[in-house]
Design an enzyme around this catalytic site. Structure first.
Site, PDB file in Angstrom:
ATOM      1  CB  CYS A  59     -55.338  62.003  -7.422  1.00 35.88           C
ATOM      2  SG  CYS A  59     -55.679  63.036  -8.856  1.00 35.88           S
ATOM      3  CB  ALA A  62     -57.679  61.033 -11.682  1.00 33.08           C
ATOM      4  NE  ARG A  93     -62.281  56.980 -17.757  1.00 31.87           N
ATOM      5  CZ  ARG A  93     -63.555  57.334 -17.803  1.00 31.87           C
ATOM      6  NH1 ARG A  93     -63.913  58.486 -18.346  1.00 31.87           N
ATOM      7  NH2 ARG A  93     -64.482  56.555 -17.293  1.00 31.87           N
ATOM      8  CG  HIS A 192     -65.320  57.194  -8.944  1.00 29.75           C
ATOM      9  ND1 HIS A 192     -64.850  55.944  -8.651  1.00 29.75           N
ATOM     10  CD2 HIS A 192     -64.623  57.602 -10.036  1.00 29.75           C
ATOM     11  CE1 HIS A 192     -63.921  55.610  -9.523  1.00 29.75           C
ATOM     12  NE2 HIS A 192     -63.758  56.594 -10.363  1.00 29.75           N
TER      13      HIS A 192
HETATM   14 FE1  CFM Z   1     -65.642  52.161 -13.456  1.00 34.04          FE
HETATM   15 FE2  CFM Z   1     -63.592  50.968 -13.895  1.00 34.04          FE
HETATM   16 FE3  CFM Z   1     -63.584  53.519 -13.078  1.00 34.04          FE
HETATM   17 FE4  CFM Z   1     -64.436  52.831 -15.548  1.00 34.04          FE
HETATM   18 FE5  CFM Z   1     -61.971  53.355 -16.614  1.00 34.04          FE
HETATM   19 FE6  CFM Z   1     -61.226  51.498 -14.909  1.00 34.04          FE
HETATM   20 FE7  CFM Z   1     -61.137  54.000 -14.128  1.00 34.04          FE
HETATM   21 MO1  CFM Z   1     -59.466  53.133 -15.914  1.00 34.04          MO
HETATM   22  S1  CFM Z   1     -65.210  50.910 -15.199  1.00 34.04           S
HETATM   23  S2  CFM Z   1     -65.238  54.196 -14.110  1.00 34.04           S
HETATM   24  S3  CFM Z   1     -63.923  53.480 -17.567  1.00 34.04           S
HETATM   25  S4  CFM Z   1     -64.080  51.756 -12.011  1.00 34.04           S
HETATM   26  S5  CFM Z   1     -60.821  51.649 -16.980  1.00 34.04           S
HETATM   27  S6  CFM Z   1     -62.056  49.554 -14.160  1.00 34.04           S
HETATM   28  S7  CFM Z   1     -59.751  52.487 -13.741  1.00 34.04           S
HETATM   29  S8  CFM Z   1     -60.785  55.001 -15.981  1.00 34.04           S
HETATM   30  S9  CFM Z   1     -62.048  55.003 -12.456  1.00 34.04           S
END
Ligand code: CFM
Length: 543
Positions: A59, A62, A93, A192
């Site tokens: 989500c 997260a 994480r 993000h």
């Molecule tokens: Fe970038 Fe990723 Fe992500 Fe990531 Fe991660 Fe991820 Fe993630 Mo899991 S590199 S920041 S450190 S998009 S492994 S492939 S899914 S936490 S949101």
């Protein structure tokens, strides 16, 4: 040599076959057979998941708290919401951290929550948030506090930002909030973007202390999972390049407030932090380009590009010396492992960048990636940034604020901008992400937001030698007799970045794909006579 089994087009048909019409139409846009890599087809990425098909997505909360901001170790993070959100984002994480200077604080081992109860939901939770901020301040005296809104906070309309402003004034420290309610957007990707906006508004540019160093950079989108950032730090230290801030793996509040003093931003995870790279360039004139420190070829290429950007012979030579020395350790392992891994197959379904980045590592060992996909990436992460102008903005994306940024009248660095211009004229590329599909072979499968049904079909049809994925499907995959490497958490292993990381990865994948155990395991349903015994055997129970 292609994989054994049906063609990619046939496999696609079979995956879609089970769906009702509407789902079939939608999933059909998200499952593609890769064309000539130079001309990737349009993929239906970043759209809502079909309810019930079992997604791996997370989500918005997260993506904001868990991924981008949570790793800043000396900011005190408070989740405003019921206790579950704070609990599930508590060290789940593996963004590792260690204190680097004496007297520093690390709050990452704590999970702070306002623990909303029914009466807060009914009568409002702002007072509770105020009390929580005060309590946290009294107990820890942090430099900064961040507050995260969860779903119910948005539903009842608590104004976390006015509480933050009030407490910031009262306590005299930096306090800021994120409206990252879990339901915003279609996945963690929305979080993000919200996180990038907040970090930019509330932290970037607060400390103008000059950093004295010839080569100063930031690494954006590297979160130190399993210690990756430490390996990258080690390599840069050998090369004589200073990293001011790694956003946000093992990073402090002070690093972030000062990181606009860098000469260059390099971007690892394009998906989670491209917004920050763009905003920093617009405001401060810091150029950026994409790098990848996963895989030895990727690491070499990225180091050379950084040296080329600075253009000093001394640095270029140093980088070559470091590469040569490191490779003398990597090469024997790579050669040995490749004798067993060459020609083996892998499939990767991870997040928003690793399903691409890790292809470099598999290629380094002669393995072929036959199918790959992201959970929540956008079209540009698949097809390359040149499609950005053609991406339609839908209602879910419109939910997220686009900051209007302008060049800072005093702090915009004209020298960087000019260097960028002249390098571009010489053929150097900036803001350059080519995406996953251009790197993958023709007739491989690209599957966005893969469902469990599709994953099971894929295993049934191709039985890849290894699958890189996450905990949500690891054990489903392994029950089907295929080893699964978790590429989010690294299964308690890592680092896998840089040179030492590549050695770790080669050895682990070699062990996993060479082990005979997978051929010996049988799931109960594979046995002919797996009907339950007519009578349950009696079990003696002692209390
Ligand atoms: Fe970038 Fe990723 Fe992500 Fe990531 Fe991660 Fe991820 Fe993630 Mo899991 S590199 S920041 S450190 S998009 S492994 S492939 S899914 S936490 S949101």
């Amino acid at each position: 040599m292609g994989p054994k089994g049906p063609t990619a087009a046939e496999a696609r048909e079979q995956m879609l076959d089970a769906y009702p019409k509407k789902t079939l139409r939608k999933r059909g846009k998200q499952i593609l057979v890769n064309q000539e890599p130079g001309s990737p087809a349009e993929i239906g990425a970043n759209s809502r998941t079909v309810p019930g098909i079992i997604t791996q997505r997370g989500c918005s909360y997260a993506g904001c708290k868990g991924v981008v901001i949570g790793p800043i170790y000396d900011v005190l993070h408070i989740t405003h919401g019921p206790i579950g959100c704070g609990w599930y984002s508590w060290l789940s994480r593996r963004n590792m951290n260690k204190i680097r200077k004496e007297g520093e604080t690390n709050y990452l081992q704590y999970s702070m929550s306002t623990d909303m109860q029914e009466d807060h939901i009914v009568f409002g939770g702002e007072k509770q948030l105020e009390i929580a901020i005060q309590e946290a301040y009294d107990e820890f005296k942090p430099k900064a506090i961040s507050v995260y809104a969860t779903c119910p906070v948005g539903l009842i309309g608590d104004d976390i930002h006015s509480v933050c402003r009030k407490m910031k004034e009262k306590l005299g420290i930096n306090i800021f909030g994120f409206s990252c309610e879990g339901y915003k957007g279609v996945s963690q990707s929305a979080g993000h973007h919200i996180a990038n906006n907040g970090v930019f508004k509330h932290m970037i540019g607060l400390d103008d202390t000059p950093v004295e160093h010839k080569y100063k950079i930031n690494i954006l989108g590297e979160y130190n999972i399993g210690g990756d950032a430490w390996e990258i730090d080690r390599i840069f230290a050998l090369c004589g390049i200073k990293i001011i801030g790694t956003l946000s793996g093992g990073v402090s509040y002070d690093d972030i407030t000062n990181c606009h003093m860098a000469d260059l931003n390099v971007v690892m995870c394009h998906r989670s932090i491209n917004y920050m790279a763009e905003m920093m360039e617009t405001k401060f004139g810091i150029p950026w380009f994409k790098v990848n420190f996963i895989g030895i070829e990727g690491t070499k290429k990225s180091l050379r590009k950084i040296a080329e950007y600075f253009g000093d012979k001394e640095l270029v030579d140093k980088v070559e010396e470091v590469i040569a020395k490191e490779m003398s350790e990597v090469r024997p392992v790579q050669e040995d492992v490749s004798t067993r891994t060459t020609g083996k197959t892998a499939a990767l379904f991870v997040g928003g960048s690793r399903a691409h980045h890790y292809q470099d590592l598999f290629n380094d060992m002669g393995m072929q990636v036959i199918a790959a996909g992201y959970e929540f990436a956008h079209r540009d992460d698949y097809e390359g940034r040149d499609v950005l102008p053609n991406i339609k903005i839908d209602a879910d994306s419109r939910n997220i604020e686009e900051l209007h940024i302008e060049a800072d009248p005093e702090r915009y660095n004209q020298t960087h901008a000019e260097r960028k211009k002249s390098l571009e004229e010489a053929g150097f590329t900036f803001e350059d992400y080519e995406g996953m599909m251009r790197q993958m072979a023709k007739d491989t499968l690209i599957i966005d937001d893969i469902s469990h049904h599709e994953l099971e079909k894929l295993i049934e049809l191709y039985k890849p030698d290894v699958i890189g994925s996450g905990v949500k499907d690891k054990y489903v995959i392994e029950k089907m007799g295929v080893p699964c490497k978790q590429l989010h958490s690294y299964d308690y292993g890592g680092p896998y970045a840089g040179f030492k990381g590549a050695i770790n990865f080669f050895q682990e994948i070699d062990r996993m794909t060479s082990s005979k155990v997978w051929k010996l395991t049988r799931a109960p349903w594979q046995d002919k006579d797996d009907t339950p015994a007519a009578e349950t055997p009696e079990v003696a129970v002692t209390v």
